[in-house]
Design a protein around this motif. Structure first.
Motif, PDB file in Angstrom:
ATOM      1  N   LEU A   1      57.788  44.152  28.496  1.00 37.70           N
ATOM      2  CA  LEU A   1      57.261  44.413  29.832  1.00 37.70           C
ATOM      3  C   LEU A   1      57.086  43.118  30.605  1.00 37.70           C
ATOM      4  CD1 LEU A   1      56.606  47.230  30.782  1.00 37.70           C
ATOM      5  CD2 LEU A   1      54.188  46.672  30.555  1.00 37.70           C
ATOM      6  N   ILE A   2      56.556  42.137  29.937  1.00 37.07           N
ATOM      7  CA  ILE A   2      56.345  40.846  30.593  1.00 37.07           C
ATOM      8  C   ILE A   2      57.681  40.267  31.047  1.00 37.07           C
ATOM      9  CG2 ILE A   2      55.709  38.446  30.140  1.00 37.07           C
ATOM     10  CD1 ILE A   2      53.458  39.533  28.400  1.00 37.07           C
TER      11      ILE A   2
ATOM     12  N   GLN B   1      55.632  44.282  20.762  1.00 32.57           N
ATOM     13  CA  GLN B   1      57.003  44.174  21.242  1.00 32.57           C
ATOM     14  C   GLN B   1      57.126  44.758  22.640  1.00 32.57           C
ATOM     15  OE1 GLN B   1      59.242  46.082  18.223  1.00 32.57           O
ATOM     16  NE2 GLN B   1      60.332  44.211  17.636  1.00 32.57           N
ATOM     17  N   GLU B   2      56.572  45.922  22.805  1.00 39.62           N
ATOM     18  CA  GLU B   2      56.638  46.582  24.106  1.00 39.62           C
ATOM     19  C   GLU B   2      56.016  45.720  25.187  1.00 39.62           C
ATOM     20  OE1 GLU B   2      54.877  50.390  23.874  1.00 39.62           O
ATOM     21  OE2 GLU B   2      56.622  51.267  22.885  1.00 39.62           O
TER      22      GLU B   2
ATOM     23  N   SER C   1      54.921  41.284  16.020  1.00 44.30           N
ATOM     24  CA  SER C   1      54.362  41.868  14.806  1.00 44.30           C
ATOM     25  C   SER C   1      54.476  43.382  14.850  1.00 44.30           C
ATOM     26  CB  SER C   1      52.917  41.445  14.665  1.00 44.30           C
ATOM     27  OG  SER C   1      52.234  41.690  15.882  1.00 44.30           O
ATOM     28  N   SER C   2      53.999  43.953  15.896  1.00 47.33           N
ATOM     29  CA  SER C   2      53.964  45.407  15.906  1.00 47.33           C
ATOM     30  C   SER C   2      54.790  45.941  17.072  1.00 47.33           C
ATOM     31  CB  SER C   2      52.515  45.872  16.044  1.00 47.33           C
ATOM     32  OG  SER C   2      52.050  45.489  17.301  1.00 47.33           O
TER      33      SER C   2
END
Lengths: 868, 510
Positions: free
Chosen positions: A803-804, A798-799, A793-794
């Motif tokens: 990272l995951i 996303q970041e 969504s944002s």
């Protein structure tokens, strides 16, 4: 790996040291057997492929090499706690040539040793001296022979000493000499050992002597002390003063400075707080605050950015009580002492000051007493004399500190708590006004509370009610105090409706009203609105029934005035002020003017209007209409020409000439007077002359209001049209010459204000309309939602996902590496074991071989023997 | 009570046998004499029962009634003689009741009215006139005339009695004859007074005739007091006839000079409940023209009727707009009939064929006058003016004159000029509305600020704004919820403690 190594070896021959790796790589790359190609299923334009070509052999060998350097090393050293650290400079650095390495190491060494003194470092440049002379110079100038003779002649060193210290070198020399002179008559010279023993014995003896000497002195002093004590008991009298003084001189009382220093040391460390503001700064701050409020007001007045003015909620700290309470002034009480008890001041500042003075004096007294005590105690215990001063000082300091803490504590208490624990004395002085008041529950209770009190007492009561029931003290207090506002308002209304309105009281009661309003704006606005609605509703009913209404009583007028005191009247829209405006407009247009009181009330409302719009300069047509009407009824009856009066005034009718004064004497004797408001409720008992005077005062007021209106509306584009009827009336109809001089002044000032304004018209021009943008045919780009793929969504989300994912990848990689490490280690262990086993086998074989040969030999021997 | 019992006894006796007929006088006596209210009431009731019964029994003489003395002649049989005598007593009774309608006590009045109306009903059923042919009208018009005369006293206000009478006006035939009777009555009374206005009388007439509810269609006329078989053929069952009578009555009423208050009242209802029911509404033209010429509020009200005549009946009114223009004075924003006036003005100015100078003059004058208007009127007039701009784009120079002279020392518009074409309104600008942008009422200021921008295409609907009252405005403002209440930051120093307080200069707190 093996392959690669082999190949390397093969090629490395002709190339330089750096070259082989590169060329090897190139060879490897060009070798189709080394290259693994990841076949792409589809060629996609613009995609960068990272892993299409791989060199598995190269990368594997690289990995193994790395492991042998790191992991294997570690493995081999796994049971060793000592670590050999090679700190030699640049030992493993291949970039530096050996010569350079040596030079650098030397430089480093010199650097390290620089500045360090080393007595054994004879090579250093430092000069060695002997008897203040440089050894080097001595070396240069004197030859050894010379020095020898010198020493012998001068005998600077005693023979004994030299013999002792230099091992009898001199002794030998001397022996040679003496042996030459005295032969063997002397005993056999002492051996070195003997000499040393002798020295030791000597020193021991000296030591013992010293000890016995000291013991004897100690004994002697002890004996002396005992003697002294005996003597002292004999002369059991106080030592003379001089002696004491001497003592004091000996241990002088710490002077003031020291005391202060120590005190400061012991004092609780003051936290750095904001410094006290100077008066100028305070004034500046106040000014800034007012400016901000004024800016706020202007913004509200323009009413343009109503959306914008929905300001963000100001930061509220977690400790905020959210009671809307603003500390206008610091009402904390200063603490003082009186007869050892804590004394709490009241509001009266004078008394406060007095008491402060007293308090100061008392403190001084106390200090004096304390010092006296100190001296007395000193006298008493002479034994602990030396420390008594300090002790007492400490004590007093502790006491001080304690007091201070107590003070602080108490003041805090006072701050938060109420006046409950007040000084009884003061209570008596304050003519039995109780200190705590519950908020009255009903209006009757409230009235009975204030009944029979003077204005000042009423004010005090109100203030105490407010303080005792501050919203921060209990949950229900807010609602109670909100009610109090309503009661107070009602009370004011009642005071105004009395036969003899107590306007002075109201004048004072406005202050607590204002304070309460500041605390509870919502409740206050609701109460005022309620009153206004009632008044308007009453008027509407009267109009419906009778068709006309009369102006309301003084109470409503006072309420309207109070509204202007409590709320900003210049706002474009205000929940209280706007209805008040409309109500006043109704009053001026709907109510009939039949009596002189009506005129006064009307003029009062005109004044209210002027006051309401004094800042915003808003246009009030009703105001001009009413003033025109008032002027109209002051004229002698005749046909009105050039102007039209509007409702409630009529060009003809019985209200005409209501303000007309014909009596010459009354005209002459008139003096401008302030109209007392009580006139509104009672006018009967005044005489005709007085009535006429009131009429003239009304007229003067009217002139003044016209003047003020003219000044106020000067900037309106149709100012002249608005004022046209008034000007005509003033210039053509008002019988100026009959008026007394004072009135003529009023008249002329009003007229002048009207006529000096320049006529100035500029044609209107509409604001330009914003051009409507043409329709465009660029496709609107919308983000395509792919099926089956999660849409973040944002950006933040996303970041997070990225990272995951990266973490997962790293984890996988790490696991793989660990697995490879383990495999490598296992391989190494296996090879170790194999090696060991093979070694053992070899040894066993050897042994068995040797045994076999031995056996063979033995057997051969046996056979031989046997043969033999 | 004794009196009541005696009356009851007499009633029974009279009804019981003709020999006791003379006891009728006992019943009639209290009606004629100035008796107590109660006695009159009981006597009236008895009368009503007595003659009701007699009428039903047809014991009253039918046909033109001979004089009492003539009845004694031998031509008549004894039976007839009795009937004639009894009929005379009946006439006496009616006369008494008619007089009693002017009695002081309302109870008596009401009783007489009801009794008379009962007689009317019975008489219509059992007519006292000979039915010579089928079409003979059986309605007792003379009796009704007595009632109407009683309802319209000259010197007192009979509105209460009239309102009591209204229930009978639902009957179509009663209404028809009442209208006829009123016409006749007006003729009689006004002839006597010679054009002098009679406020009470005219008021009474007005309150009698103003609530008359005329039927719209002939088929609506089904409620008759007298049921006659051949009703359809009768004149009174024709709508046309009704309208004729209605028109005559109103013309007769309005022929005479009216007091101002009544004038207004008439004009208020004229367009709604009079003009539509007239056969020839144009006959009202004279009345309306005169009213329009009077000026002030009466002119405003006459406008409505006039509008109907112009609009629906092709009335040519010279200088109508000039007249309308001259009607605009400061009071229009203050009078009660503001809504009606502006509704009509809106209609008059809705034509797109009006010349621009005229509309501009109207706009300019209305806005000039708006400088003295209360907020409720301003809220109405500003959208009104905006609408005018929309309808007549040529007038927009009043708010948008880009190439005009930069600075003028005088407003070119001449307020005093009667003729719109001479007022030079098109050369001016709407500075008045610009001034109103500084009005104290936020809504007015906002509305006035609209003129700064170019107007939208859609016209504002002002019908909801016409009736706006000051109290409604107040109520609306009071009920608005505010998120927060700004407070005065200046510390209070007493009632008149502000700086430069005007009150402190002129009032004292004594």
């Amino acid at each position: 790996m093996g392959k690669a190594a082999k190949r390397k070896r093969k090629v490395s021959g002709p190339s330089t040291a750096k070259g082989p790796v590169k060329s090897a790589m190139a060879v490897v790359k060009s070798n189709p057997f080394e290259v693994k190609v990841n076949r792409q299923k589809f060629d996609i334009l613009g995609r960068k492929t990272k892993n299409d070509v791989g060199l598995p052999g190269v990368s594997r060998s690289k990995a193994i090499k790395k492991r042998t350097h790191t992991l294997l090393k570690e493995y081999k050293e796994r049971e060793k706690s000592n670590v050999f650290k090679d700190k030699r400079f640049g030992e493993y650095n291949t970039n530096i040539t050996p010569e350079e390495k040596m030079i650098r190491r030397f430089a480093l060494e010199r650097q390290q040793n620089y500045g360090k003194k080393n007595i054994y470092n004879l090579n250093e440049d430092e000069e060695l001296t002997h008897y203040g002379q440089s050894l080097a110079e001595i070396e240069k100038l004197n030859d050894i022979v010379d020095s020898d003779s010198d020493t012998e002649e001068r005998g600077t060193l005693s023979a004994e000493l030299t013999a002792a210290h230099f091992g009898g070198g001199g002794g030998l020399l001397r022996k040679k000499v003496s042996s030459g002179q005295e032969d063997e008559e002397e005993e056999k010279p002492k051996s070195r050992k003997e000499l040393i023993e002798e020295m030791i014995a000597k020193s021991k003896q000296e030591k013992q002597e010293r000890q016995t000497r000291r013991e004897s002195t100690l004994e002697l002093t002890e004996k002396l002390d005992n003697d002294w004590k005996e003597i002292q008991t004999l002369m059991a009298r106080k030592p003379p003063k001089s002696e004491r003084k001497d003592k004091e001189v000996e241990k002088p009382k710490p002077d003031e400075y020291d005391m202060i220093v120590r005190e400061l040391g012991f004092e609780m460390k003051a936290k750095p707080s904001e410094r006290m503001k100077t008066e100028e700064e305070l004034a500046k701050e106040e000014q800034a605050r007012l400016q901000k409020l004024e800016a706020d007001r202007l913004r509200r007045m323009r009413g343009t950015d109503e959306q914008a003015d929905k300001k963000k909620p100001s930061h509220v700290s977690a400790d905020d009580l959210a009671d809307g309470f603003i500390l206008d002034k610091d009402d904390r009480r200063l603490l003082s002492y009186k007869d050892g008890k804590i004394n709490i001041e009241n509001e009266e500042e004078e008394k406060e000051e007095e008491e402060e003075d007293e308090e100061g004096g008392e403190e001084e007294n106390e200090n004096e007493e304390e010092s006296e005590d100190e001296s007395a105690s000193e006298d008493e215990d002479d034994a602990a004399d030396s420390h008594s001063d300090l002790d007492s000082d400490l004590e007093s300091e502790e006491e001080d500190a304690g007091n201070k803490e107590e003070k602080k504590h108490k003041t805090n208490e006072n701050e938060s708590q109420t006046v409950e624990e007040l000084d009884p004395k003061r209570e008596a002085a304050k003519s039995e006004l109780p200190y705590t008041f519950a908020v009255p529950e009903s209006y009757e209770a409230f009235k009975s509370l204030l009944a029979g009190r003077t204005i000042e007492q009423q004010l005090i009561i109100l203030e105490r009610i407010q303080k005792c029931n501050h919203p921060s003290l209990a949950v229900g207090n807010k609602a109670k105090l909100e009610k109090l506002f309503g009661f107070l308002l009602e009370y004011i209304g009642e005071l105004a409706t009395l036969d003899l309105p107590e306007l002075r009281t109201i004048d004072k009661l406005v202050l607590p009203l204002y304070n309460l309003c500041q605390m509870f704006p919502e409740a206050a606005s609701d109460s005022v609105k309620f009153i206004l609605r009632d008044a308007a509703h009453d008027m509407e009913e009267v109009i419906e029934v009778k068709g006309r209404a009369t102006l309301p009583g003084l109470d409503t007028l006072i309420y309207l005035k109070i509204t202007s005191l409590l709320f900003p009247t210049s706002d474009f829209w205000h929940p209280v002020v706007t209805p008040a405006f409309i109500y006043m407009s109704q009053l001026l247009t709907k109510c009939r003017i039949t009596t002189l009181q009506d005129v006064i009330k009307g003029l009062f409302i005109c004044c209210l209007f002027l006051e309401y719009v004094s800042l915003s300069r808003r246009f009030v047509p009703e105001l001009i209409n009413f003033l025109l009407g008032v002027l109209h009824i002051s004229l002698p009856k005749k046909q009105a020409q050039g102007y039209t009066v509007v409702h409630p005034f009529t060009p003809v009718g019985k209200t005409l000439e209501l303000l007309l004064v014909c009596d010459k004497e009354d005209l002459e004797s008139w003096q401008k007077q302030n109209l007392p408001l009580s006139i509104v409720t009672r006018l009967k008992e005044t005489s005709k002359t007085e009535m006429n005077h009131i009429r003239l005062s009304c007229l003067a007021l009217c002139f003044d209001l016209i003047k003020k209106c003219a000044a106020l509306y000067e900037s309106l584009p149709s100012f002249h049209e608005i004022m046209h009827p008034v000007r005509i009336l003033l210039t053509q109809h008002v019988p100026v010459n009959e008026y007394p001089e004072k009135m003529q002044e009023w008249y002329h000032s009003a007229l002048k204000e009207l006529e000096t304004k320049v006529k100035h018209y500029t044609p209107l021009i509409c604001e330009k309309k914003k051009p409507v943008p043409l329709k465009q045919y660029i496709p609107k780009i919308v983000k395509v939602l792919e099926f089956g793929r999660k849409q973040a969504s944002s950006k933040k989300e996303q970041e997070r996902k990225q990272l995951i994912q990266r973490h997962k990848r790293e984890l996988k990689g790490a696991i793989r590496e660990i697995r490879k490490d383990n495999q490598f280690l296992a391989r190494m262990q296996l090879s170790e074991i194999m090696e060991r086993d093979s070694a053992r086998k070899r040894k066993v074989k050897e042994l068995l071989g040797s045994l076999a040969t031995q056996e063979g030999e033995w057997k051969a021997m046996k056979r031989k023997k046997w043969k033999n | 009570m004794a009196r009541a019992a005696a009356l009851a006894a007499s009633l029974e006796a009279v009804l019981g046998s003709r020999s006791n007929a003379n006891r009728v006088f006992e019943i009639l006596e209290p009606l004629a004499a100035q008796e107590e209210e109660e006695d009159i009431v009981s006597a009236g009731r008895t009368c009503s029962r007595l003659f009701g019964a007699l009428l039903e029994r047809r014991e009253l003489f039918v046909g033109p009634l001979p004089a009492q003395d003539a009845a004694l002649a031998d031509r008549y049989s004894a039976e007839d003689k009795y009937k004639i005598w009894m009929r005379h007593r009946y006439q006496d009774c009616v006369g008494c009741l008619g007089e009693l309608m002017g009695h002081d006590a309302f109870q008596v009045k009401e009783l007489s009215l009801c009794t008379l109306m009962k007689f009317v009903e019975l008489e219509a059923q059992y007519p006292l006139i000979k039915i010579e042919w089928k079409g003979t009208l059986t309605f007792p018009f003379d009796l009704l005339k007595v009632v109407v005369d009683g309802l319209l006293p000259v010197n007192e206000n009979a509105s209460l009695l009239i309102s009591r009478f209204q229930e009978y006006m639902d009957y179509d035939d009663v209404r028809y004859f009442v209208m006829k009777a009123v016409t006749a009555n007006i003729g009689q009374v006004m002839q006597k007074t010679k054009e002098r206005p009679l406020p009470f009388y005219q008021q009474n007439v007005f309150s009698l005739i103003s609530p008359i509810n005329m039927p719209n269609k002939e088929s609506d006329m089904v409620k008759f007091m007298v049921k006659q078989e051949n009703r359809e053929e009768l004149k009174m069952s024709k709508l046309q006839a009704h309208r004729q009578v209605f028109q005559k009555m109103w013309l007769a009423f309005l022929k005479h000079k009216l007091p101002t208050g009544l004038y207004k009242k008439v004009l208020v209802i004229l367009h709604d409940s009079v003009l539509p029911y007239m056969n020839e509404p144009t006959l009202m033209m004279d009345f309306l023209t005169v009213a329009y010429g009077i000026g002030g509020a009466i002119s405003l009200l006459a406008l409505n009727g006039l509008f109907i005549l112009i609009h629906q009946h092709n009335l040519e009114y010279p200088d109508f707009y000039k007249k309308l223009y001259s009607l605009l004075d400061p009071s229009i924003y203050h009078v009660k009939y503001r809504a009606r006036f502006f509704h009509l003005t809106d209609l008059f100015l809705s034509s797109s064929h009006l010349p621009a100078y005229l509309v501009a003059a109207f706009i300019k004058r209305l806005s000039r006058l708006a400088l003295t208007a209360p907020p409720e009127s301003l809220l109405m007039i500003i959208p009104f003016i905006c609408n005018l701009f929309r309808r007549h784009p040529a007038c927009r120079v009043l708010v948008h004159r880009p190439g005009g002279p930069a600075d003028m020392s005088e407003d070119p518009y001449i307020m005093e000029e009667e003729e719109p074409s001479e007022s030079r309104a098109l050369e001016s600008s709407l500075w008045e509305i610009q001034s109103l942008q500084n009005h104290y009422h936020p809504d007015v200021a906002k509305a006035a600020a609209v003129l700064n921008q170019s107007l939208s295409e859609m016209e504002d609907d002002i019908s909801g704004l016409l009736e706006l009252s000051g109290y409604e405005l107040f109520d609306k403002e009071v009920k608005k919820k505010a998120a927060d209440v700004p407070l005065e930051f200046e510390q209070v120093r007493g009632l008149f403690g502000k700086k430069n307080d005007i009150f402190a200069e002129h009032f004292s707190l004594d």
